[in-house]
Design a protein around this motif. Structure first.
Motif, PDB file in Angstrom:
ATOM      1  N   ALA B 165       0.910  -1.195  -0.029  1.00 11.07           N
ATOM      2  CA  ALA B 165       0.088  -0.010  -0.116  1.00 11.07           C
ATOM      3  C   ALA B 165       0.757   1.259   0.114  1.00 11.07           C
ATOM      4  N   GLU B 166       1.843   1.301   0.953  1.00  9.73           N
ATOM      5  CA  GLU B 166       2.299   2.604   1.042  1.00  9.73           C
ATOM      6  C   GLU B 166       3.532   2.861  -0.100  1.00  9.73           C
ATOM      7  N   SER B 211      -5.894   6.797   3.175  1.00  9.92           N
ATOM      8  CA  SER B 211      -6.039   7.748   4.110  1.00  9.92           C
ATOM      9  C   SER B 211      -5.048   7.466   5.442  1.00  9.92           C
ATOM     10  N   ARG B 212      -5.109   6.162   5.666  1.00  5.99           N
ATOM     11  CA  ARG B 212      -3.852   5.781   6.579  1.00  5.99           C
ATOM     12  C   ARG B 212      -2.437   6.003   6.336  1.00  5.99           C
ATOM     13  N   ALA B 213      -2.291   5.776   4.955  1.00  8.43           N
ATOM     14  CA  ALA B 213      -0.876   5.763   4.371  1.00  8.43           C
ATOM     15  C   ALA B 213      -0.405   7.143   4.178  1.00  8.43           C
ATOM     16  N   PHE B 214      -1.536   8.126   4.113  1.00  9.78           N
ATOM     17  CA  PHE B 214      -1.201   9.584   4.091  1.00  9.78           C
ATOM     18  C   PHE B 214      -0.626  10.137   5.419  1.00  9.78           C
ATOM     19  N   SER B 215      -1.628   9.674   6.359  1.00  6.69           N
ATOM     20  CA  SER B 215      -1.336   9.934   7.837  1.00  6.69           C
ATOM     21  C   SER B 215       0.077   9.427   8.145  1.00  6.69           C
ATOM     22  N   ARG B 216       0.414   8.424   7.694  1.00  8.72           N
ATOM     23  CA  ARG B 216       1.665   7.456   8.025  1.00  8.72           C
ATOM     24  C   ARG B 216       2.807   8.666   7.473  1.00  8.72           C
ATOM     25  N   PHE B 217       2.685   8.883   6.370  1.00  4.79           N
ATOM     26  CA  PHE B 217       3.533   9.833   5.454  1.00  4.79           C
ATOM     27  C   PHE B 217       3.779  10.814   6.498  1.00  4.79           C
ATOM     28  N   GLN B 218       2.768  11.390   6.803  1.00  6.63           N
ATOM     29  CA  GLN B 218       2.843  12.657   7.479  1.00  6.63           C
ATOM     30  C   GLN B 218       3.784  12.623   8.713  1.00  6.63           C
ATOM     31  N   GLU B 219       3.045  11.632   9.599  1.00  4.25           N
ATOM     32  CA  GLU B 219       4.067  11.372  10.827  1.00  4.25           C
ATOM     33  C   GLU B 219       5.601  11.313  10.704  1.00  4.25           C
ATOM     34  N   GLU B 220       5.963  10.653   9.560  1.00  5.89           N
ATOM     35  CA  GLU B 220       7.192  10.208   9.126  1.00  5.89           C
ATOM     36  C   GLU B 220       8.040  11.463   8.451  1.00  5.89           C
ATOM     37  N   HIS B 229      -4.501  19.314  -0.251  1.00  9.65           N
ATOM     38  CA  HIS B 229      -3.443  19.923  -0.680  1.00  9.65           C
ATOM     39  C   HIS B 229      -2.211  19.097  -0.023  1.00  9.65           C
ATOM     40  N   ILE B 230      -1.241  18.874  -0.932  1.00 15.66           N
ATOM     41  CA  ILE B 230      -0.168  18.197  -0.536  1.00 15.66           C
ATOM     42  C   ILE B 230       1.189  18.840  -1.031  1.00 15.66           C
TER      43      ILE B 230
END
Lengths: 244, 244
Positions: B165-166, B211-220, B229-230
């Motif tokens: 997924a990621e 959505s989870r992958a987006f959140s994870r990318f942000q955390e990292e 907006h990205i």
DNA sequence: CGCGCTGTTGAAACTTGTCAAAGTTTGTGG
DNA sequence: CCACAAACTTTGACAAGTTTCAACAGCGCG
């Protein structure tokens, strides 16, 4: 697997060929051409190559100058990326064209490997473009062939994106069956030319998953499997499974 | 979503257009043509259509007679199968062609929907074939465009078949970034035109996973996300993630 | 201003992948 | 033609990744 550059001597034998007395016309490039046009195509498609099982017709990275029509045999194409991942992008059989991916950059972007002893007709692409400026029918047909490849790829994307393992395998078997039928073979009984691993790669599954799905289909009486030999016992059942 | 046949009146406004004074030449069909050839192409590509967000440019099943070049805006194409499953097969932006899938059967095989207010140039396909028999450069370029679509599809198959997924989302973001860059926009900052659901459909994932992958990318710290907006903060990081 | 669409997050269920072992077939060389 | 090695296949148990279901938050359109 044969060594990289040493294949041409014995096995890539070159033979005279002619579309006009080929029995694949309706499946292949000559579709719809009249006698005169066919004669011109004959001049262009003048050489055949034989390949033994396991040999590469072309490799990713090699310069592109011809497309190939499969006269007999069975191929796979696969893409390899840097980190070692690879994927089978298609299995091609009699009458189908190989090499269309190379047109865009004039470099092949995948490998084409014979899965059984095979024979292809070499079609120099520049000459095909010349001729298809002359022969409207040929131009039109060639565009349709390219477009059909795009539609096919969308089908695979659909399969990879939305189907579960058993649905994918069912779709795969039905597709093979249908293509064998179009070539005059039995719709219900055929030999797979590829390994479980290659099927898995094509379907985005591990070989163990493919194997399990085969076993399950057999248990349920949908097919009879003996290694590479497949008999489809319940086509509607497979279709239902696919449609879910 | 607008009613099926009632869109032509207001929004599918038709406007005179000309490739020769379009600033997309190098991204679009005119690539490589000289002045005289361009003038001939102008005759052919004579109409533009405007579409509002959500409107269909064409629908699966409709007769095919033209391809479309995107002059401005953003589209998705999707395929729908009987059992209700559907999948986004691509997102298209400025300069890219829509409708190539329809050539094979002369019927569109997917839907093309504007994801923002957009404008396309209509290219009657029969005329394009006529002209490309005359102009070698145009013929060659068109073949390359079709072939590029095939290569792109192979890339998507690779993504769907082998990536997690990621990795898929990273590949998706980097691809968008690269295409925005080619059009003179920022490589690091852009607005997504599609929903999480549409991204998921394209990548073979559920919207929650996206959505989870987006959140994870942000955390990292790889990206900053605010709804659509990205901002890409760490391109090499994303690339490494993709390559794994 | 609120309703609906879109997006986020958590927990549990399910599917597929991974690892391991053993069985089977194929191809090669003696 | 047989024997052996290599390649391929099957099956099981467990782990990992993704989906499903559910609840809630936020934004944007009418």
């Amino acid at each position: 697997m044969p060594p990289q550059g040493a294949t041409a001597k014995v096995t890539l034998e070159v033979i005279k060929t002619a579309c006009s007395n080929c029995n694949l016309q309706e499946l292949c490039l000559p579709y719809g051409l009249n006698q005169m046009e066919l004669a011109k195509l004959d001049e262009l498609v003048s050489t055949r190559k034989r390949l033994k099982r396991g040999e590469h017709l072309y490799r990713s990275g090699q310069p592109f100058d011809s497309i190939y029509a499969i006269r007999s045999g069975f191929f796979k194409t696969d893409v390899l990326i840097e980190d070692g991942r690879d994927q089978v992008t298609g299995f091609q059989m009699t009458g189908e064209l190989l090499g269309l991916d190379g047109i865009s950059s004039e470099i092949h972007t995948c490998n084409a490997v014979a899965l059984e002893d095979s024979e292809v007709c070499t079609i120099p692409f520049a000459l095909l473009e010349d001729l298809s400026r002359e022969i409207h029918t040929l131009q039109k047909h060639f565009h349709k062939v390219m477009s059909r490849e795009i539609v096919r790829d969308h089908g695979v994307m659909m399969l990879l994106g939305t189907m579960r393992a058993e649905e994918r395998l069912a779709a795969f078997l039905l597709n093979l069956s249908q293509r064998f039928t179009a070539r005059g073979y039995s719709p219900a009984e055929f030999n797979l030319r590829m390994t479980r691993d290659e099927i898995g790669s094509y379907l985005g599954l591990k070989l163990e998953t493919v194997s399990r799905a085969f076993s399950r289909f057999q248990e349920e009486g949908l097919i009879a499997v003996q290694q590479k030999h497949i008999r489809i016992l319940n086509t509607p059942g497979l279709k239902k499974l696919m449609t879910h």
